[in-house]
Design an enzyme around this catalytic site. Sequence first.
Site, PDB file in Angstrom:
ATOM      1  N   ARG A  93       0.909  -1.230   0.022  1.00 32.64           N
ATOM      2  CA  ARG A  93       0.051  -0.224  -0.135  1.00 32.64           C
ATOM      3  C   ARG A  93       0.689   1.258   0.105  1.00 32.64           C
ATOM      4  O   ARG A  93       1.927   1.107   0.492  1.00 32.64           O
ATOM      5  CB  ARG A  93      -0.824   0.049   1.219  1.00 32.64           C
ATOM      6  CG  ARG A  93      -1.702  -1.162   1.364  1.00 32.64           C
ATOM      7  CD  ARG A  93      -2.442  -1.363   2.718  1.00 32.64           C
ATOM      8  NE  ARG A  93      -3.874  -0.652   2.619  1.00 32.64           N
ATOM      9  CZ  ARG A  93      -4.573  -0.342   3.676  1.00 32.64           C
ATOM     10  NH1 ARG A  93      -3.962  -0.589   4.734  1.00 32.64           N
ATOM     11  NH2 ARG A  93      -5.447   0.535   3.661  1.00 32.64           N
ATOM     12  N   HIS A 456      -9.940  39.598 -14.647  1.00 31.13           N
ATOM     13  CA  HIS A 456     -10.889  40.184 -14.210  1.00 31.13           C
ATOM     14  C   HIS A 456     -11.988  39.432 -13.399  1.00 31.13           C
ATOM     15  O   HIS A 456     -12.393  39.776 -12.278  1.00 31.13           O
ATOM     16  CB  HIS A 456     -11.525  40.737 -15.201  1.00 31.13           C
ATOM     17  CG  HIS A 456     -12.717  41.607 -14.757  1.00 31.13           C
ATOM     18  ND1 HIS A 456     -14.016  40.986 -14.879  1.00 31.13           N
ATOM     19  CD2 HIS A 456     -12.735  43.191 -14.474  1.00 31.13           C
ATOM     20  CE1 HIS A 456     -14.682  42.367 -14.442  1.00 31.13           C
ATOM     21  NE2 HIS A 456     -13.966  43.292 -14.293  1.00 31.13           N
ATOM     22  N   CYS A 834      -0.339  43.172  -1.512  1.00 30.84           N
ATOM     23  CA  CYS A 834      -1.887  43.254  -1.682  1.00 30.84           C
ATOM     24  C   CYS A 834      -2.419  42.130  -3.020  1.00 30.84           C
ATOM     25  O   CYS A 834      -3.374  42.556  -3.451  1.00 30.84           O
ATOM     26  CB  CYS A 834      -2.559  44.412  -1.999  1.00 30.84           C
ATOM     27  SG  CYS A 834      -1.856  45.578  -3.201  1.00 30.84           S
TER      28      CYS A 834
HETATM   29  C1  PEP Z   1      -1.166  43.435  -8.186  1.00 30.45           C
HETATM   30  O1  PEP Z   1      -0.715  43.727  -9.307  1.00 30.45           O
HETATM   31  O2  PEP Z   1      -0.829  42.427  -7.487  1.00 30.45           O
HETATM   32  C2  PEP Z   1      -2.307  44.223  -7.693  1.00 30.45           C
HETATM   33  C3  PEP Z   1      -2.757  44.119  -6.280  1.00 30.45           C
HETATM   34  O3  PEP Z   1      -2.709  45.214  -8.507  1.00 30.45           O
HETATM   35  P1  PEP Z   1      -3.773  44.593  -9.736  1.00 30.45           P
HETATM   36  O4  PEP Z   1      -4.408  43.168  -9.520  1.00 30.45           O
HETATM   37  O5  PEP Z   1      -4.985  45.572  -9.507  1.00 30.45           O
HETATM   38  O6  PEP Z   1      -3.105  45.028 -11.086  1.00 30.45           O
END
Ligand code: PEP
Length: 876
Positions: A93, A456, A834
Amino acid sequence: MATKWVYMFSEGDATMRNLLGGKGANLAEMTKIGLPVPQGFTVTTEACTQYYEDGRQINDEIMAQVMEAMSKMEEITGKKFGDKENPLLVSVRSGARASMPGMMDTILNLGLNEEVVETMAAKSGNPRWAWDCYRRFIQMFSDVVMEVGKKYFEALIDEMKAKKGVSADTELDADDLKELASQFKAEYKNKLGEDFPTDPKLQLVEAIKAVFRSWDNPRANVYRRDNDIPYSWGTAVNVQMMAFGNMGETSGSGVAFTRDPATGENKFYAEVLMNAQGEDVVAGIRTPMEFDELKNIGMTDIHDELLNIANILEDHYRDMQDMEFTIENHKLYMLQCRNGKRTAKAALKIANDLVKEGKITKEKAVSMIDPRNLDSLLHGSFSKESLKNAVQIGKGLPAAPGAACGKVVFTAEDAKAQGAAGEKVVLVRLETSPEDIEGMKAAQGILTARGGMTSHAAVVARGMGACCVAGCSAIVMDEENKTFSLGGHTYKEGDIISFDGSTGNIYDGALPVQDGSIEDEDFKTIMEWADEIRTLKVRTNADTPADARKAVELGAEGIGLVRTEHMFFEGNRIDAFREMICSDTKEEREEALEKILPLQQGDFEGIYEAMEGRPVTIRFLDPPLHEFVPTEEEDFEKLAKAKGKTVEEIKVLCEGLHEFNPMMGHRGVRLAASYPEIAVMQTKAVIRAAIKVNQAHPDWNVVPEIMIPLVSKVHELKFVKQYVVETADAEIAAAGIDMKYSVGTMIEIPRACVMADKIAKYAEFFCFGTNDLTQMTYGFSRDDSGKFLQDYYDKKIMENDPFAKLDQEGVGELIKLAVKKGHEMRPEIHCGICGEHGGDPSSVEFCHSIGLDYVSCSPFRVPIARLAAAQAALKD
Ligand code: PEP
Ligand code: MG
């Protein structure tokens, strides 16, 4: 010393998981604490890696150690492999470091051949059992090792049952099974042109190879990617003496959980199938009996023993255990134990209860919950039961978690109209654009044929907590006629499909969706503990007050990114935005900006209000223009009318905006450098809104953070910043108040990382935009890389989507460099991230390890980031 490739169960323990795999380490541990485990040995995960390095061959050194372990096993058990007097049969196994249920292969009853089976039949006085073992072995060996015959074998069993007029395979007698065994062997020879192997040693070598090979089978590869398990780990192989659950009515096989894996309730649960081997229980051929029924069939002792062992194991591992066992002639054997898989709800309850019971600390409780598991708690999901019979028609990228089921629509307008009429619809598009936003909101989920994890559709869906499967390139789309084909089916408007945004799987027809909820006391408690432990702050990416409020509810400590261009997705705001980007003079642009200013100011006020004084970073316009220019005739007409131009003139203007590479086009700081009036308008909106909100809430002290995107050269920032500062200072002076604000930049271009010290002279904070930074470091398009990433996975060029899981050794090094240089120039600079990676657990751990101040992610990923940040702190 030569490498040790093989360990007897008596040589290992639970700490050796990386080398022995989960199953091997736990078999060793159970042996060590004196539980009844059929003995055997484990071929290490390193041997698996070596097998691949050697070109899918088991080398002589590993082979020799396997054979030596086999001899030791014969000594321990007093049985001999292939022996006519006292034959040893084994199971082979798989067992990786992280459990991958059902992903790899298992072979039972290995060591049988025509002579051995006759001996077993005669000596046991139970020929039915002997022949049942043999036919199972041929079936599994052929299927797993030689990859032939599975369907055919099942058909042969069905034929035999029909011939005998019975419905259960337990009703077939010894002669029937003997006959089946010979039919199976004939099929084997027919398919492979050679006889079924009779030498048990040869069988063993082939079986070990097959398990190693199964590490690379398609379903294991998909499972690993979904669960973040590296390919390089390899699987171990466990060779264990068989215990027979199919010896008759005092034998059986079963599975048990120390607590309920669905709800987490502290209640032992087991199922037993008498006169059966393990795979029958899993395959659900017959309905198992409840554990307590053991008492009614004279097995109270087995019942009590298993319960006792379950308690021992849970106390030992201090976690809910999932166990497999076999009863052979009224004797209990433990075949496996592991920390049981569980739902998110159960995971939280179990962790919390174990703390209450004094068995684990809060830290342990926080560390034992898989952050990704929280997705199913926050979003809807399909039940395991419903997925069992679901017909999968395709797979895309798991872009935004959740479960969607509804009637197919092809346009945002249809989604909006039918959604408003109370229909459950799913929006299927080639790709989405800002105009689709309201349709996306109205739909149960969004499925796109194109686009990657930062496309998007993905970004917007994640932001609003909607389910999205993106980039399913197998979809053949005919938007005009409102049909698409996938997985051999053609779907038209109104047909029903279902899809899972956590796995990317797409299904035919309707699957019931169970809702998510955070109204769970265990969730709240665990998250509070996580917050006490973590040092990394968690902010959110939010573009609307509603998103911001949701994020605060989910524990966000601020906003790390307001994408101001996203504020123009709603209603007819896009018109004003188009008027602005389609201007050919400064005056025209200023006229459009005048219309936008009050809208922006209102948005910012709403966001500051929602955040109640928490920090808010507002990013200035960064629209990849192709997402915003009109494409529909009626939109051209509308725009022409608004601007007092002809449709032709507008079309020429829009054409002038066409870019071959819009993601690297006239966006971000470049737009503000060309048209500083845009930055001036946005600064006014940010500052006026803050002044107003601070006046309304004297105790809040909003300090706006203005963020300039896509900077690569310090001069860009310096140039735009001068407009920002001039405007902001003038606004503050005009208000006659003293209000602070800061100006920083996104770092999302490799050049900016290298020049971070120079940039930090003008930037009070850095926020890493890892979506663009990944795009530009790899040179992979954010929107299109899905097309070739699958080839990269198949060819082992890459294991993960770098837009979902941060590439720590490449992109990560650039971030580290920028953080270091930034601090050299400005020791107090604060740094965050971010990009979409801010909500991915392994990326969050990386951000913690390099000393970022915060991660920022979409609202629904905030709890995941909080938990991952706490787990990262616990690893320090
Ligand atoms: C990025 O590029 O990581 C970002 C947060 O900006 P966007 O996704 O709006 O380009
Ligand atoms: Mg960016």
